[in-house]
Motif scaffolding. Structure first.
Motif, PDB file in Angstrom:
ATOM      1  N   GLU A  70       0.825  -1.204   0.000  1.00  0.00           N
ATOM      2  CA  GLU A  70       0.000   0.000   0.000  1.00  0.00           C
ATOM      3  C   GLU A  70       0.865   1.262   0.000  1.00  0.00           C
ATOM      4  OE1 GLU A  70      -3.669  -2.132   2.459  1.00  0.00           O
ATOM      5  OE2 GLU A  70      -2.403  -0.620   3.446  1.00  0.00           O
TER       6      GLU A  70
ATOM      7  N   ARG B 223      -6.024  -5.979  -1.589  1.00  0.00           N
ATOM      8  CA  ARG B 223      -7.044  -6.063  -0.543  1.00  0.00           C
ATOM      9  C   ARG B 223      -7.237  -7.481  -0.020  1.00  0.00           C
ATOM     10  NH1 ARG B 223     -11.919  -2.060  -2.744  1.00  0.00           N
ATOM     11  NH2 ARG B 223     -10.681  -0.109  -2.713  1.00  0.00           N
ATOM     12  N   SER B 224      -6.786  -8.472  -0.765  1.00  0.00           N
ATOM     13  CA  SER B 224      -6.956  -9.859  -0.326  1.00  0.00           C
ATOM     14  C   SER B 224      -5.861 -10.308   0.644  1.00  0.00           C
ATOM     15  CB  SER B 224      -6.962 -10.798  -1.535  1.00  0.00           C
ATOM     16  OG  SER B 224      -5.686 -10.855  -2.151  1.00  0.00           O
TER      17      SER B 224
END
Length: 248
Positions: free
Chosen positions: A147, A186-187
């Motif tokens: 991120e 996101r996983s």
């Protein structure tokens, strides 16, 4: 790998220092007119001088001591008769084994003269790696690494190669934790814990987003002819944050 003793840490620091030194020496020797095989020979001699063995040769039967990728080649380039020219963007990946422990590092080098955007890309490629390293601490979300890197890339107008990930290292060249994304995923639900050993190696690009296979079965190229760089450190998660292993 998760470190369980001071002896293991010292062994990882030894091989980390060796691969970092060899990478530094190869970067200093890089010049127009030399072949990638000649550059690889410098790396091979450097590893041998320390009693270390090439990890890609040992683990995968790779046809070279180091991986040397030029321009659109972005990873796993096979050393050969290609001559390096002024203006080339050369990635060198050095990984090796000593006494059952593995170290892995890499960097991209722009051969002068180069365009200003390539100089900036190299600078920002290093910064992207350090953005990811800054997320390392016990209990942190592993996803925070990617991120932070993606946020940095987006701010600079860059893309990331999204099918080449970071990985665990230590008792093998590639081990758990596998497939550590250097982009927002996101996983991803894993968390970091003290003693974990892995690499952080984002591929920052001026437009490419995927690595593609080539006919030699090793070399990976960018899906678009866009300048792409990679910088890599191996590190350990400590209670005080990241401890970089690949330091010359």
């Amino acid at each position: 790998m998760t470190i369980t003793s001071q002896e293991e840490l010292e062994a990882l620091r030894r091989i980390g220092g060796i691969v970092a030194t060899v990478l530094r020496d190869m970067g200093r020797a890089l010049e127009p007119g030399m072949t990638t095989r000649e550059l690889d020979d410098i790396g091979r001699a450097g590893l041998a001088a320390h009693g270390a063995r090439s990890a890609p040769e040992l683990a995968y039967g790779f046809p070279g001591a180091t991986c040397i990728s030029v321009n659109r080649e972005i990873a796993h380039g096979v050393p050969g008769e290609r001559r390096i020219a002024a203006g080339d963007l050369v990635n060198i990946d050095v990984s090796a084994e000593l006494d059952g422990f593995f170290g892995d590092t890499g960097a991209s080098f722009a051969v002068p003269p180069v365009a200003p955007r390539v100089t900036k890309l190299c600078r920002d490629g290093k910064r992207a790696m350090w953005e990811g390293i800054g997320a390392v601490r016990p209990g942190a979300r592993l996803a925070e690494i990617g991120e932070r890197i993606e946020k940095f890339a987006d701010k600079g107008g860059y893309t990331l190669i999204r099918n080449l990930a970071s990985h665990g290292v230590g008792r093998a060249l590639h081990e758990e934790p596998e497939t550590i994304p250097t982009w927002a995923d996101r996983s991803e639900r894993r968390r970091l814990h003290e003693g974990m050993v892995f690499t952080i190696e984002p591929f920052l690009s001026c437009g490419a987003s995927e690595a593609q296979d080539t006919d030699d079965g090793w070399t990976l190229i960018a899906d678009r002819p866009a300048p792409t760089v990679q910088y890599e450190h191996s590190l350990v998660v400590t209670r005080n944050g990241p401890l970089i292993l690949t330091v010359a």
